[in-house]
Design an enzyme around this catalytic site. Structure first.
Site, PDB file in Angstrom:
ATOM      1  N   CYS A 118      71.809  39.397  31.912  1.00 16.32           N
ATOM      2  CA  CYS A 118      70.887  40.455  32.349  1.00 16.32           C
ATOM      3  C   CYS A 118      71.341  41.127  33.643  1.00 16.32           C
ATOM      4  CB  CYS A 118      69.484  39.896  32.518  1.00 16.32           C
ATOM      5  SG  CYS A 118      68.881  39.152  31.005  1.00 16.32           S
ATOM      6  N   HIS A 259      65.751  44.562  36.837  1.00 11.93           N
ATOM      7  CA  HIS A 259      65.871  44.116  35.452  1.00 11.93           C
ATOM      8  C   HIS A 259      64.458  43.836  34.932  1.00 11.93           C
ATOM      9  CE1 HIS A 259      66.582  41.922  31.910  1.00 11.93           C
ATOM     10  NE2 HIS A 259      66.367  40.733  32.427  1.00 11.93           N
ATOM     11  N   ASN A 289      62.147  42.408  27.406  1.00 12.18           N
ATOM     12  CA  ASN A 289      63.380  42.175  28.168  1.00 12.18           C
ATOM     13  C   ASN A 289      64.571  42.524  27.276  1.00 12.18           C
ATOM     14  OD1 ASN A 289      65.668  41.024  29.303  1.00 12.18           O
ATOM     15  ND2 ASN A 289      64.657  39.135  29.927  1.00 12.18           N
TER      16      ASN A 289
HETATM   17  N1  ACO Z   1      51.982  31.957  23.620  1.00 12.18           N
HETATM   18  C1  ACO Z   1      51.008  31.052  23.910  1.00 12.18           C
HETATM   19  N2  ACO Z   1      51.229  29.959  24.668  1.00 12.18           N
HETATM   20  C2  ACO Z   1      52.470  29.799  25.163  1.00 12.18           C
HETATM   21  C3  ACO Z   1      53.527  30.695  24.899  1.00 12.18           C
HETATM   22  C4  ACO Z   1      53.239  31.811  24.086  1.00 12.18           C
HETATM   23  N3  ACO Z   1      54.154  32.739  23.775  1.00 12.18           N
HETATM   24  N4  ACO Z   1      54.637  30.268  25.535  1.00 12.18           N
HETATM   25  C5  ACO Z   1      54.302  29.138  26.175  1.00 12.18           C
HETATM   26  N5  ACO Z   1      52.993  28.847  25.954  1.00 12.18           N
HETATM   27  C6  ACO Z   1      52.221  27.733  26.454  1.00 12.18           C
HETATM   28  C7  ACO Z   1      53.079  26.534  26.788  1.00 12.18           C
HETATM   29  O1  ACO Z   1      53.306  25.741  25.644  1.00 12.18           O
HETATM   30  C8  ACO Z   1      52.223  25.833  27.810  1.00 12.18           C
HETATM   31  O2  ACO Z   1      51.226  25.096  27.155  1.00 12.18           O
HETATM   32  P1  ACO Z   1      50.837  23.595  27.614  1.00 12.18           P
HETATM   33  O3  ACO Z   1      50.342  23.768  29.035  1.00 12.18           O
HETATM   34  O4  ACO Z   1      49.801  23.201  26.643  1.00 12.18           O
HETATM   35  O5  ACO Z   1      52.115  22.827  27.551  1.00 12.18           O
HETATM   36  C9  ACO Z   1      51.535  26.961  28.556  1.00 12.18           C
HETATM   37  O6  ACO Z   1      51.617  28.112  27.684  1.00 12.18           O
HETATM   38  C10 ACO Z   1      52.178  27.302  29.881  1.00 12.18           C
HETATM   39  O7  ACO Z   1      53.589  27.402  29.681  1.00 12.18           O
HETATM   40  P2  ACO Z   1      54.555  27.728  30.874  1.00 12.18           P
HETATM   41  O8  ACO Z   1      55.963  27.693  30.340  1.00 12.18           O
HETATM   42  O9  ACO Z   1      54.198  26.894  32.037  1.00 12.18           O
HETATM   43  O10 ACO Z   1      54.139  29.240  31.133  1.00 12.18           O
HETATM   44  P3  ACO Z   1      54.486  30.125  32.398  1.00 12.18           P
HETATM   45  O11 ACO Z   1      53.244  30.474  33.097  1.00 12.18           O
HETATM   46  O12 ACO Z   1      55.627  29.556  33.185  1.00 12.18           O
HETATM   47  O13 ACO Z   1      55.005  31.451  31.698  1.00 12.18           O
HETATM   48  C11 ACO Z   1      57.073  32.575  31.188  1.00 12.18           C
HETATM   49  C12 ACO Z   1      56.148  31.404  30.863  1.00 12.18           C
HETATM   50  C13 ACO Z   1      56.346  33.869  30.883  1.00 12.18           C
HETATM   51  C14 ACO Z   1      58.303  32.475  30.289  1.00 12.18           C
HETATM   52  C15 ACO Z   1      57.462  32.531  32.700  1.00 12.18           C
HETATM   53  O14 ACO Z   1      57.883  31.237  33.043  1.00 12.18           O
HETATM   54  C16 ACO Z   1      58.526  33.511  33.026  1.00 12.18           C
HETATM   55  O15 ACO Z   1      58.341  34.700  32.954  1.00 12.18           O
HETATM   56  N6  ACO Z   1      59.736  33.061  33.437  1.00 12.18           N
HETATM   57  C17 ACO Z   1      60.861  33.919  33.669  1.00 12.18           C
HETATM   58  C18 ACO Z   1      61.558  34.084  32.382  1.00 12.18           C
HETATM   59  C19 ACO Z   1      62.518  35.251  32.358  1.00 12.18           C
HETATM   60  O16 ACO Z   1      62.253  36.281  32.892  1.00 12.18           O
HETATM   61  N7  ACO Z   1      63.617  35.050  31.643  1.00 12.18           N
HETATM   62  C20 ACO Z   1      64.572  36.056  31.401  1.00 12.18           C
HETATM   63  C21 ACO Z   1      65.599  36.068  32.480  1.00 12.18           C
HETATM   64  S1  ACO Z   1      66.764  37.287  32.197  1.00 12.18           S
HETATM   65  C22 ACO Z   1      68.028  36.772  31.172  1.00 12.18           C
HETATM   66  O17 ACO Z   1      69.130  36.574  31.612  1.00 12.18           O
HETATM   67  C23 ACO Z   1      67.817  36.595  29.694  1.00 12.18           C
END
Ligand code: ACO
Length: 334
Positions: A118, A259, A289
Site C-alpha cells: 500500500c 492511503h 482499501n
Molecule cells: N464483521 C463483524 N464482526 C467482525 C468483523 C466483521 N467484518 N471482523 C472482525 N469482527 C469481530 C471479531 O471477530 C471480534 O469479535 P470477538 O470480540 O467476538 O472476538 C470483534 O469484531 C473485534 O475484532 P477486532 O479485530 O478487535 O476489531 P477492530 O476494532 O480492531 O477492527 C479492523 C478491525 C477494522 C481491521 C482494524 O483493526 C483496522 O482497521 N486495522 C487496520 C487494518 C488496515 O488498515 N489494514 C490495511 C493496511 S494497508 C495494506 O498494506 C494492505
C-alpha cells in the site's frame, strides 16, 4: 544521462484512474460472511468496494488509468519514456508493466513493476523523481494498481470486508520550478508477519536429495490491531519528517492525502497532526482499501472535481505490508 540536468525540478502534470464496474455493498458482503453494514461502516468507513471480474486484468485497468493521465498531461503514449507500475497483484509474476506498455502502445517506454504494497505509489513517486532529476527520463507514467480481490480469503470476515480493486496514475515531468518538495521512506521487515501475502512452498522431490518448493501464495493474513497501531504511530512521523525536509509546516498543507485503509486511521492521523477534517481527502466509503491504487485514485477524483487546484500543497502518505511506510510533499501542476 545529461549530467548538467542534475537538480532539475519535478512536476505532477496529469492524473487518471480506472475502476471495475462491479460494485459490492456491505449488505452484499453480509450474504458471504457473518458481518453487517453497521459493523463495517462504523469500524472502517467503508460502504462499497469495486471488484474486477475474472476477464478484467490488472494490465487493462492500469492502462486505462495511464491513458487518462497521459491525456490530461497533453501527451501521447509515444511521448512516454518510463512506465512504473506499483502493484502487489500482478497478472504475471515476471512483471505486468510491459503488458501495460503494449496495451498503451507506448513503444519507446521502459517499463517495470515496483512492489511496496500500500506504500507502492509513494515509493514509486520517489523512484520516478530520481530518474527525472538525474536527467535520464522526461515523461514518466506512474501507476498504482491492485486487484486484491484475487488474494483475499473470502471466508475471513476480518480481512475480506476491507479491500477493493482499482487503478490510478499520474504523469511526472521535469519542471523549472520544483513541485516535489520533500519525502521520507521507511521499511521494517521484522514486522512483516503483521500483514502479508506470503508464498507457501510445498516440497517436491525432483531427485533423491534434490527438493524444490512449489506452491502458491497464501491469502492475505493480517493482525488488524497491530497494523492500526503501526499506522497511527508511524505515519505522522514520516509526514513531519517530509514536511521538515520541504521546509514547510502543517499550516502550509492544503490537503492530507493518505492511503485509504480505514476512516479511523485517516481521522487519527489528521487529529495527531492537527489537520482539520475538511483538508483530509477520503473516498474509501466508495472503494475500500485499493492498496497501491488508493492515493492516485483519490487524487484523480479531487483534481477532476476541481477541489485540488494547481499549486495546492499535498502531503501524501502510504503505509502497509512490508512493513513499508512513507510520505511525499508535492504541489499539483506545473
Ligand atoms: N464483521 C463483524 N464482526 C467482525 C468483523 C466483521 N467484518 N471482523 C472482525 N469482527 C469481530 C471479531 O471477530 C471480534 O469479535 P470477538 O470480540 O467476538 O472476538 C470483534 O469484531 C473485534 O475484532 P477486532 O479485530 O478487535 O476489531 P477492530 O476494532 O480492531 O477492527 C479492523 C478491525 C477494522 C481491521 C482494524 O483493526 C483496522 O482497521 N486495522 C487496520 C487494518 C488496515 O488498515 N489494514 C490495511 C493496511 S494497508 C495494506 O498494506 C494492505
Amino acid at each position: 544521462m545529461v549530467l548538467e540536468q542534475v537538480g532539475i525540478g519535478i512536476a505532477v502534470t496529469g492524473t487518471g484512474s480506472a475502476i471495475p464496474a462491479v460494485s459490492l455493498s456491505n449488505d452484499g458482503l453480509s450474504q458471504i460472511v457473518e458481518t453487517s453494514d453497521e459493523w463495517i461502516s462504523s469500524r472502517t468507513g467503508i460502504r462499497h468496494r469495486r471488484l474486477a471480474v475474472p476477464a478484467e486484468s490488472l494490465a487493462k485497468l492500469s492502462a486505462e488509468a495511464a491513458k487518462a493521465a497521459i491525456a490530461t498531461a497533453h501527451l501521447t503514449p509515444m511521448d512516454i519514456d518510463l512506465i512504473l507500475l506499483a502493484t502487489s497483484t500482478p497478472d504475471d509474476l515476471f512483471g505486468t508493466a510491459c503488458l501495460v506498455q503494449a496495451e498503451l502502445g507506448a513503444t519507446k517506454a521502459v517499463a517495470f513493476d515496483l512492489t511496496a504494497a500500500c506504500s507502492g505509489f509513494v515509493f514509486g513517486m520517489v523512484t520516478a523523481a530520481q530518474f527525472i532529476r538525474a536527467g535520464a527520463y522526461q515523461n514518466v507514467v506512474l501507476i498504482g494498481a491492485d486487484v486484491l480481490s484475487r488474494w483475499v480469503d473470502w471466508s475471513d470476515r476480518r480481512t475480506c470486508v476491507l479491500f477493493g480493486d482499482g487503478a490510478g496514475a499520474v504523469v511526472m515531468q521535469p519542471n523549472e520550478r520544483d513541485r516535489l518538495l520533500g519525502f521520507e521512506l521507511r521499511s521494517d521487515g521484522t514486522q512483516n508477519h503483521f500483514l502479508n501475502l506470503a508464498f507457501q512452498p510445498r516440497p517436491k522431490e525432483l531427485l533423491r536429495g534434490t527438493t524444490v518448493g512449489q506452491g502458491t501464495f497464501h491469502p492475505i493474513t493480517m493482525n488488524g490491531q497491530e497494523v492500526y497501531r503501526f499506522a497511527v504511530r508511524r505515519v505522522p512521523e514520516v509526514i513531519e519528517k517530509a514536511l521538515f525536509r520541504a521546509n514547510l509546516t502543517i499550516a502550509d498543507v492544503d490537503w492530507l492525502l493518505l492511503h485509504q485503509a480505514n476512516q479511523r486511521i485517516l481521522d487519527a492521523v489528521g487529529d495527531r497532526l492537527k489537520i482539520p477534517a475538511e483538508k483530509v481527502i477520503s473516498n474509501l466509503a466508495k472503494y475500500g482499501n485499493t492498496s497501491a491504487a488508493s492515493i492516485p485514485l483519490a487524487l484523480d477524483e479531487e483534481v477532476r472535481q476541481g477541489k485540488v487546484k494547481a499549486g495546492d500543497t499535498i502531503v501524501s502518505a502510504g503505509f502497509g505490508a512490508g512493513l513499508t511506510w512513507g510520505a511525499t510533499v508535492f504541489q499539483w501542476g506545473r
